[in-house]
Design a protein around this motif. Sequence first.
Motif, mmCIF file in Angstrom:
data_model
loop_
_atom_site.group_PDB
_atom_site.id
_atom_site.type_symbol
_atom_site.label_atom_id
_atom_site.label_comp_id
_atom_site.label_asym_id
_atom_site.label_seq_id
_atom_site.Cartn_x
_atom_site.Cartn_y
_atom_site.Cartn_z
ATOM 1 N N ASN A 1 0.813 -1.212 0.000
ATOM 2 C CA ASN A 1 0.000 0.000 0.000
ATOM 3 C C ASN A 1 0.849 1.265 0.000
ATOM 4 O OD1 ASN A 1 -2.784 -0.911 -0.010
ATOM 5 N ND2 ASN A 1 -2.414 -1.732 2.027
ATOM 6 N N LEU A 2 1.915 1.263 0.790
ATOM 7 C CA LEU A 2 2.803 2.427 0.834
ATOM 8 C C LEU A 2 3.431 2.677 -0.527
ATOM 9 C CD1 LEU A 2 4.284 4.456 2.930
ATOM 10 C CD2 LEU A 2 6.215 2.917 2.569
ATOM 11 N N ALA A 3 3.907 1.612 -1.182
ATOM 12 C CA ALA A 3 4.560 1.759 -2.482
ATOM 13 C C ALA A 3 3.575 2.224 -3.546
ATOM 14 C CB ALA A 3 5.199 0.443 -2.891
ATOM 15 N N ASN A 4 2.308 1.875 -3.397
ATOM 16 C CA ASN A 4 1.280 2.359 -4.312
ATOM 17 C C ASN A 4 0.965 3.829 -4.074
ATOM 18 O OD1 ASN A 4 -2.018 2.774 -4.090
ATOM 19 N ND2 ASN A 4 -1.355 2.023 -6.094
ATOM 20 N N GLN A 5 0.791 4.209 -2.824
ATOM 21 C CA GLN A 5 0.329 5.557 -2.489
ATOM 22 C C GLN A 5 1.453 6.587 -2.431
ATOM 23 O OE1 GLN A 5 -2.124 5.365 1.108
ATOM 24 N NE2 GLN A 5 -2.850 3.339 0.501
ATOM 25 N N HIS A 6 2.641 6.150 -2.055
ATOM 26 C CA HIS A 6 3.770 7.076 -1.871
ATOM 27 C C HIS A 6 5.041 6.493 -2.501
ATOM 28 C CE1 HIS A 6 1.278 9.299 0.986
ATOM 29 N NE2 HIS A 6 1.045 8.165 1.625
ATOM 30 N N PRO A 7 5.053 6.249 -3.785
ATOM 31 C CA PRO A 7 6.232 5.609 -4.392
ATOM 32 C C PRO A 7 7.505 6.428 -4.257
ATOM 33 C CG PRO A 7 4.740 6.446 -6.079
ATOM 34 C CD PRO A 7 4.008 6.531 -4.775
ATOM 35 N N GLY A 8 7.379 7.739 -4.065
ATOM 36 C CA GLY A 8 8.564 8.562 -3.904
ATOM 37 C C GLY A 8 9.278 8.362 -2.585
ATOM 38 N N LEU A 9 8.679 7.589 -1.664
ATOM 39 C CA LEU A 9 9.301 7.374 -0.361
ATOM 40 C C LEU A 9 10.290 6.212 -0.346
ATOM 41 C CD1 LEU A 9 6.336 7.930 2.156
ATOM 42 C CD2 LEU A 9 8.118 9.544 1.429
ATOM 43 N N LEU A 10 10.404 5.477 -1.445
ATOM 44 C CA LEU A 10 11.323 4.338 -1.458
ATOM 45 C C LEU A 10 11.875 4.136 -2.858
ATOM 46 C CD1 LEU A 10 9.234 1.044 -1.433
ATOM 47 C CD2 LEU A 10 8.152 3.268 -1.368
ATOM 48 N N LYS A 11 13.151 3.748 -2.891
ATOM 49 C CA LYS A 11 13.802 3.460 -4.172
ATOM 50 C C LYS A 11 13.561 2.029 -4.621
ATOM 51 C CE LYS A 11 17.643 6.746 -3.688
ATOM 52 N NZ LYS A 11 19.129 6.866 -3.614
ATOM 53 N N ARG A 12 13.423 1.114 -3.669
ATOM 54 C CA ARG A 12 13.270 -0.299 -3.971
ATOM 55 C C ARG A 12 12.356 -0.926 -2.927
ATOM 56 N NH1 ARG A 12 18.468 1.206 -3.905
ATOM 57 N NH2 ARG A 12 19.785 0.926 -5.754
ATOM 58 N N LEU A 13 11.688 -2.003 -3.326
ATOM 59 C CA LEU A 13 10.806 -2.749 -2.437
ATOM 60 C C LEU A 13 11.175 -4.225 -2.508
ATOM 61 C CD1 LEU A 13 8.233 -3.044 -0.660
ATOM 62 C CD2 LEU A 13 6.922 -3.171 -2.797
#
Length: 312
Positions: free
Chosen positions: A116-128
């Motif tokens: 959910n975080l990577a969907n809503q705030h992709p700018g907060l992480l470089k990789r998942l």
Amino acid sequence: MAETITHTLPHGITLHCRVAGMPGRPVLLFLHGFPEGAFIWDALLGHFADPAHGGYRCVAPWLRGYAPSSAPAAIEAYRPKHLVQDIAALIAQEAGAGTPLAALVAHDWGGAVAWNLANQHPGLLKRLMVINAPHPGAFLRELQSSAAQQEASAYMHFLCRPDAESLLAENDFARLFGFFRRADGSAPGWLTPALRAHYRAQWAAGLAGPCNYYRASPLRPPLPSSSQDDGTPDIRSLTLPADMLQVPVPTQVLWGMDDPALLPGLLQGLQAWVPRLQVQQVPGATHWVVHEQPGLVRDTLADLLRQALLFS
């Protein structure tokens, strides 16, 4: 060596975190699942904080509801929007405003938050990096259409019962330790006396918060009746908007293929939602691959971090 610190977030939630490495370095964030705690990541925190392995600032919170972090009483407080808010605020405090994580690593319920975080705030992480945690689109599809996945997920209804906490605590947490058993019923070798003590202390501090993740979620297998037992709409009529499912960041999925609760069908079709995707299947590993094959988890994350031009 990892230590425990406290982050008080602007919206009033306090997350206790295991941390290693110097503040100001690129941040790796690790999210645990049920029925675990931040301590499961200690070996990885120490490894990646070492300058010889990147010198990262490594952070692993106890998620909302897991002692010693804040545990709101209301079931609604465990809806995805609140869980995502916690992690976004933690990233701002550890990495700094406008600075993305080097990577987010997550397992089980932590993985649900991470998707959910990577969907809503992709700018907060470089990789998942997601370990045995289903993408919401795939989970919805399989819970609606796969009898095998419905049966594998039937335990979720037990965890939604109002008396689940007391039942889980019976006989020295026998049901919870049972989650870790091998297919033949024996205890796994990785579940050492010291680790048992960590789990026992974690569970004794409170189980309502962990169970509330299940109570708050509409993603659980259908019941024979036309609605869930608590009034939640039947999953057979649930839809998720397409824009809630897209994950644009480079993503590594690591999946223990003998997971009895999360079946391999959950890997199908991920590319449609996660275009920058790599999937590594781990034959013979179960849901607890973090414990079973710690070297593989470590090396997979190291490879992900080395891929500076990932998927380009």
